[in-house]
Design a protein around this motif. Structure first.
Motif, PDB file in Angstrom:
ATOM      1  N   CYS A 384       0.838  -1.383   0.053  1.00 42.00           N
ATOM      2  CA  CYS A 384       0.118  -0.073  -0.218  1.00 42.00           C
ATOM      3  C   CYS A 384       0.824   1.359   0.053  1.00 42.00           C
ATOM      4  O   CYS A 384       0.941   2.154   0.899  1.00 42.00           O
ATOM      5  N   GLN A 385       1.736   1.319  -0.759  1.00 41.60           N
ATOM      6  CA  GLN A 385       2.423   2.671  -1.062  1.00 41.60           C
ATOM      7  C   GLN A 385       3.118   2.468  -2.465  1.00 41.60           C
ATOM      8  O   GLN A 385       3.335   1.495  -3.016  1.00 41.60           O
ATOM      9  N   ASP A 386       3.585   3.621  -3.083  1.00 38.30           N
ATOM     10  CA  ASP A 386       4.213   3.821  -4.342  1.00 38.30           C
ATOM     11  C   ASP A 386       5.697   3.447  -4.342  1.00 38.30           C
ATOM     12  O   ASP A 386       6.138   3.479  -3.044  1.00 38.30           O
ATOM     13  N   ASP A 387       6.463   3.474  -5.370  1.00 36.94           N
ATOM     14  CA  ASP A 387       7.806   3.201  -5.233  1.00 36.94           C
ATOM     15  C   ASP A 387       8.588   4.119  -4.357  1.00 36.94           C
ATOM     16  O   ASP A 387       9.633   3.517  -3.850  1.00 36.94           O
ATOM     17  N   ASP A 388       8.488   5.279  -4.369  1.00 34.88           N
ATOM     18  CA  ASP A 388       9.105   6.226  -3.446  1.00 34.88           C
ATOM     19  C   ASP A 388       8.655   6.161  -1.843  1.00 34.88           C
ATOM     20  O   ASP A 388       9.127   6.936  -1.263  1.00 34.88           O
ATOM     21  N   GLY A 389       7.983   5.477  -1.471  1.00 35.28           N
ATOM     22  CA  GLY A 389       7.370   5.179  -0.190  1.00 35.28           C
ATOM     23  C   GLY A 389       6.269   5.969   0.092  1.00 35.28           C
ATOM     24  O   GLY A 389       5.670   5.967   0.980  1.00 35.28           O
ATOM     25  N   SER A 390       5.866   6.631  -0.742  1.00 38.04           N
ATOM     26  CA  SER A 390       4.445   7.502  -0.812  1.00 38.04           C
ATOM     27  C   SER A 390       3.501   6.695  -0.970  1.00 38.04           C
ATOM     28  O   SER A 390       3.461   5.574  -1.324  1.00 38.04           O
ATOM     29  N   ARG A 391       2.344   7.322  -0.490  1.00 38.37           N
ATOM     30  CA  ARG A 391       0.912   6.419  -0.639  1.00 38.37           C
ATOM     31  C   ARG A 391      -0.082   7.502  -0.906  1.00 38.37           C
ATOM     32  O   ARG A 391       0.027   8.592  -0.525  1.00 38.37           O
ATOM     33  N   ASP A 441       3.596  11.502   2.160  1.00 37.36           N
ATOM     34  CA  ASP A 441       4.998  11.042   1.808  1.00 37.36           C
ATOM     35  C   ASP A 441       5.422  10.036   2.743  1.00 37.36           C
ATOM     36  O   ASP A 441       4.756   9.468   3.346  1.00 37.36           O
ATOM     37  N   ARG A 442       6.842   9.737   2.551  1.00 33.66           N
ATOM     38  CA  ARG A 442       7.297   8.450   3.092  1.00 33.66           C
ATOM     39  C   ARG A 442       7.103   8.542   4.667  1.00 33.66           C
ATOM     40  O   ARG A 442       6.867   7.646   5.274  1.00 33.66           O
ATOM     41  N   ALA A 443       6.889   9.960   5.430  1.00 33.79           N
ATOM     42  CA  ALA A 443       6.768   9.897   6.763  1.00 33.79           C
ATOM     43  C   ALA A 443       5.238   9.843   7.334  1.00 33.79           C
ATOM     44  O   ALA A 443       5.271   9.978   8.270  1.00 33.79           O
ATOM     45  N   GLY A 444       4.507   9.678   6.312  1.00 37.09           N
ATOM     46  CA  GLY A 444       2.962   9.496   6.561  1.00 37.09           C
ATOM     47  C   GLY A 444       2.479  11.129   6.731  1.00 37.09           C
ATOM     48  O   GLY A 444       1.343  11.034   7.271  1.00 37.09           O
ATOM     49  N   ASN A 445       3.007  12.093   6.209  1.00 38.29           N
ATOM     50  CA  ASN A 445       2.594  13.408   6.270  1.00 38.29           C
ATOM     51  C   ASN A 445       1.623  13.731   4.941  1.00 38.29           C
ATOM     52  O   ASN A 445       2.435  13.378   3.722  1.00 38.29           O
ATOM     53  N   ALA A 446       0.705  14.575   4.948  1.00 35.73           N
ATOM     54  CA  ALA A 446      -0.200  14.890   3.794  1.00 35.73           C
ATOM     55  C   ALA A 446       0.747  15.838   3.119  1.00 35.73           C
ATOM     56  O   ALA A 446       1.089  16.837   3.697  1.00 35.73           O
ATOM     57  N   VAL A 447       0.654  15.682   1.695  1.00 32.10           N
ATOM     58  CA  VAL A 447       1.508  16.665   0.757  1.00 32.10           C
ATOM     59  C   VAL A 447       0.415  17.251  -0.165  1.00 32.10           C
ATOM     60  O   VAL A 447       0.974  18.132  -0.573  1.00 32.10           O
ATOM     61  N   ALA A 448      -0.643  16.609  -0.341  1.00 33.54           N
ATOM     62  CA  ALA A 448      -1.333  17.087  -1.305  1.00 33.54           C
ATOM     63  C   ALA A 448      -2.831  16.587  -1.126  1.00 33.54           C
ATOM     64  O   ALA A 448      -2.987  15.510  -0.353  1.00 33.54           O
TER      65      ALA A 448
END
Length: 472
Positions: A384-391, A441-448
């Motif tokens: 449940c995440q994309d290649d860069d660790g985001s989801r 992002d990878r840290a679990g914080n919303a970016v968009a």
């Protein structure tokens, strides 16, 4: 049952696996009030307390106690009517033949699938059925399917011979041989093992997530507005702030034997499992008081902690990268949850548009627009995440029209219960107004955030400046 066979046998008649009951179905005369129609009961009925059969065969029969019942007003009993086995403190456990011989004398309580009636008998019979399906005795199946795979090292089917255990004085039932009654009561465990078992259920350690979701559901209501029954869950409903807030479901399983009481509580809402175990002459009263104290304190604390964490990750203003669009969306959190505080699209206050649409279509005033996470997440190679660790996670907006009016008289058909029927509507070009995707992002914080109906992605502003004063 679920680990080894899923729902494969759920709707099969129990007489398919128990010849003792099959032989008892061909009775002459009208026996509908005094004899159970075993052909009508399924394995799922037993597991969900909907079989309609009695609570016990002889376990709770007071005729086995050395008390002068005739002097208390009861009629004398012939010796054949007094159980000679049962597994309680005064009688040895019944073997299989004795058990079914006695069980077949018991009358039904109610027709199957009418309403839940607690039954220890149902789970003893389930133990026999699992043995018949698997060709493995229940205790061995339990060990190979559950205890060893989950590393429940302080849980056992028989009396432990090692370790530190709580054994109250007097007739505590610690050494009581429950025999074939153990599938319903009599196992040994620790509070850490019991809580770990609950967490492993939440984490779908042995079942698929789909099977877990199906299992964690009620199968029937009771006479209480706040209590339902599952398989074999005892499900309590409360509010996140106890007296108010959102509805919270607690999936519990209680148990007691002698001077021991236990309670497993699983909260899918918070992803938390806890166990409470008491021992002693007042263990029943103690667990009732302690469980209420713990839950009254824990639930609001979990809710407020979750809201703070959500705000840390999500609160703030999101805007279009093209400033000429004049599009932005601001998220904040209060005790109602995560909500859209402001929503501007191409210079238009879209919250006012929603309000106007509701009024024009005959709907009530919108008090707030909440955002609720779903369990739909982006996947990459099964993760449940994309290649860069985001989801990316899908959220739905709840256009909440409920008001905080404590003086309002209670309603039978409470219109605030209709939110479930308004999800995924209205639509604009085949995309619902309430359809949102949050990017993390990878840290679990919303970016968009994507308000999909707008066909646009809004990027989060500076996180520290954006989050200030967003949690109330």
């Amino acid at each position: 049952m679920l680990v080894n066979y899923g729902w494969e046998h759920w709707d099969e008649a129990i007489t398919d696996y128990l010849p003792e009951l099959e032989d008892a179905t061909n009775l002459s005369g009208d026996t509908s009030l005094t004899s159970v129609d075993w052909n009508k009961i399924t394995i799922g009925d037993l597991a969900s307390q909907l079989s309609g059969i009695g609570r016990d065969f002889s376990y709770g029969d007071v005729a086995t106690l050395d008390i002068p019942w005739t002097e208390a007003g009861l009629p004398p009993l012939p010796s054949e009517d007094i159980p000679r086995c049962g597994g309680n403190s005064t009688t040895p456990p019944c073997d299989r033949d004795e058990y079914f011989h006695g069980l077949l004398q018991r009358a039904p309580v109610i027709l199957p699938r009418t309403t839940p009636i607690y039954s220890n008998t149902a789970f003893r019979i389930l133990g026999y059925i699992l043995g018949a399906i698997s060709n493995v005795p229940f205790d061995q199946l339990l060990d190979s399917s559950v205890l060893r795979p989950l590393n429940l090292t302080t849980t056992s089917y028989v009396t432990p011979t090692e370790g530190a255990w709580v054994i109250p004085n007097g007739d505590s039932a610690w050494y009581q041989n429950t025999g074939d009654e153990t599938p319903t009561a009599g196992m040994y465990s620790s509070s850490s093992d019991l809580a770990k078992f609950g967490r492993d259920i939440l984490l779908s350690k042995q079942l698929s997530t789909l099977e877990t979701r199906r299992w964690m559901k009620p199968t029937s209501h009771t006479s209480s507005l706040s209590f339902s029954v599952g398989s074999p869950w005892e499900i309590f409903r409360t509010k996140s702030q106890i007296s108010h807030g959102r509805t919270i479901d607690l999936y519990t399983k209680s148990g007691s034997l002698g001077q021991y009481d236990s309670l497993l509580v699983i909260s899918p809402d918070y992803g938390v499992a806890l166990s409470i175990m008491t021992a002693g002459s007042s263990s029943s009263a103690a667990i009732e008081v302690v469980s209420e104290m713990v839950l009254q304190t824990l639930i609001p604390a979990l809710e407020n902690q979750m809201l703070r964490q959500e705000c840390d990750r999500l609160c703030g203003t999101y805007g279009s990268s093209d400033q000429r669009k004049n599009s932005s969306l601001t998220l904040s959190v209060d005790t109602n949850g995560l909500q859209i505080e402001q929503w501007i699209n191409h210079g238009v206050d879209f919250l006012e548009t929603i309000q106007a649409y509701s009024s024009q279509s005959g709907g009530p005033p919108i008090q707030r627009v909440l955002l609720q996470a779903t369990n739909l997440e982006s996947t990459s190679d099964g993760q449940c995440q994309d290649d860069d660790g985001s989801r990316r996670v899908k959220y739905h907006a709840i256009f909440d029209s409920s008001t905080d009016e404590p003086a309002r008289p209670p309603r039978i058909m409470d219109q605030s219960a209709n939110h479930w029927s308004s999800i995924d509507t209205p639509m604009y070009g085949e995309i619902a107004f309430d359809d949102f995707i949050l990017h993390f992002d990878r840290a679990g914080n919303a970016v968009a955030i994507e308000p999909r109906v707008m066909r646009d992605t809004l990027l989060k502003a500076d996180r520290e400046a954006s989050n200030s004063s967003r949690f109330t």
